[in-house]
Design an enzyme around this catalytic site. Structure first.
Site, mmCIF file in Angstrom:
data_model
loop_
_atom_site.group_PDB
_atom_site.id
_atom_site.type_symbol
_atom_site.label_atom_id
_atom_site.label_comp_id
_atom_site.label_asym_id
_atom_site.label_seq_id
_atom_site.Cartn_x
_atom_site.Cartn_y
_atom_site.Cartn_z
ATOM 1 N N SER A 1 0.858 -1.193 0.000
ATOM 2 C CA SER A 1 0.000 0.000 0.000
ATOM 3 C C SER A 1 0.882 1.227 0.000
ATOM 4 O O SER A 1 1.946 1.234 0.646
ATOM 5 C CB SER A 1 -0.884 0.018 1.248
ATOM 6 O OG SER A 1 -1.437 1.307 1.432
ATOM 7 N N TYR B 1 -2.035 -1.147 10.287
ATOM 8 C CA TYR B 1 -2.072 -1.506 8.863
ATOM 9 C C TYR B 1 -0.809 -1.041 8.147
ATOM 10 O O TYR B 1 -0.178 -1.807 7.408
ATOM 11 C CB TYR B 1 -3.320 -0.868 8.249
ATOM 12 C CG TYR B 1 -3.484 -1.004 6.753
ATOM 13 C CD1 TYR B 1 -4.196 -2.063 6.202
ATOM 14 C CD2 TYR B 1 -2.975 -0.038 5.876
ATOM 15 C CE1 TYR B 1 -4.384 -2.159 4.824
ATOM 16 C CE2 TYR B 1 -3.155 -0.134 4.504
ATOM 17 C CZ TYR B 1 -3.863 -1.194 3.982
ATOM 18 O OH TYR B 1 -4.047 -1.286 2.628
#
Ligand code: NAD
Ligand code: 4PL
Length: 247
Positions: free
Chosen positions: A140, A153
């Site tokens: 990401s 995350y």
């Protein structure tokens, strides 16, 4: 198209969102796709859309037993995997003040332990003479931006980048390449169901190329890294975010 003829491609978390777009794209390139997802109903539907012998199996990437059963069943039904796309993840929206150890562990279990477990067993099964193994991990661009409301995350995705680099080294001798694709904010079902959807205007302002990212913007880059032609690229993380982050 057709460049993945005869290949077996595992895609995790492909019942919806970016994973589903990757599964459809690899199938369009003639791979036989195996979807592993907690959501068997959704992934069976996607497998049906894929055609080319695609099928879905229930899988919890964070559970070693589930991962072992999954690979045994893949082997029995389709033989050894050529391609592994680690896409399954939890995408949380949680203020730092709410982040406790239970949340941290929940995210690490799926988003980092899950990638390890799938790579551990998957890479062992790719070490077959003549197999040009391909592992593509979905990272990401939050690892470059430090995006708010997802500290665990972002930390897990940083781990995915590190694992991608080290596995490229460990597995290069077996002609297995290991790369990552780091999407920016993307209109998946998961994101559209969460407060992240409020960030599209802000993210677009930062992008070099304007527009709203969709799963179909990510899938072709994964397909390229999974192809035989990409044999000379390994250990890399490619940011696919319309230039939101230039690193
Ligand atoms: P999504 O929430 O729409 O879909 C995730 C899928 O993963 C679901 O089908 C879910 O059932 C499955 N899943 C969750 N936990 C699982 C587990 N333990 N075992 C097996 N399957 C599991 O997500 P998405 O937005 O399409 O994200 C896909 C990937 O892309 C993730 O790795 C995510 O971190 C990454 N990503 C997404 C964005 C974004 O903005 N959408 C941006 C950057 C990176
Ligand atoms: C820029 O990976 O990359 C929100 C939610 N914003 O999950 C992501 C950005 C999110 C992202 C992500």
């Amino acid at each position: 198209m057709g460049s993945l003829d005869g290949k077996v491609a595992i895609v995790t978390g492909a019942a919806q969102g970016i994973g589903a777009a990757i599964a459809r794209r690899l199938a369009a390139d003639n791979a036989r796709v195996v979807i592993g997802d907690l959501n068997l109903q959704g992934s069976s539907k996607v497998a049906e859309e894929c055609g080319h012998g695609a099928f879905a199996l229930k899988l919890d990437v964070g559970d070693p037993e589930s991962v072992g059963d999954f690979y045994n069943e893949v082997e029995a039904k389709a033989g050894h995997p050529d391609i592994l796309v680690n896409n399954a993840a939890i995408v949380p929206f949680i203020a730092w003040d709410e982040v406790d150890f239970d949340h941290w562990r929940m995210i690490m279990r799926v988003n980092l332990d899950g990638v390890f477990l799938m790579c551990r067993a998957g890479s062992d099964r790719m070490r077959i003479e003549g197999t040009k193994g391909r592992i593509v991990n979905i990272c990401s661009n939050t690892i470059f931006a430090g995006t708010p409301n997802m500290a665990a995350y972002v930390a897990a995705k940083g781990g995915v980048l590190g694992l991608t680099r080290s596995l490229a080294t460990e597995l290069g001798g077996h002609k297995i390449t290991v790369n990552a694709v780091a999407p920016g904010l993307t209109a998946s079902e998961g994101v559209l169901d969460s407060p992240h959807k409020e960030a599209f205007d802000f993210v677009e302002m930062l992008q070099a190329v304007k527009g709203k990212g969709t799963p179909d913007d990510i899938a072709p880059i994964v397909a390229f890294l999974a192809s035989d032609e990409a044999h000379w690229i390994t250990g890399q993380t490619i940011n696919v975010d319309a230039g939101m982050v230039r690193w």
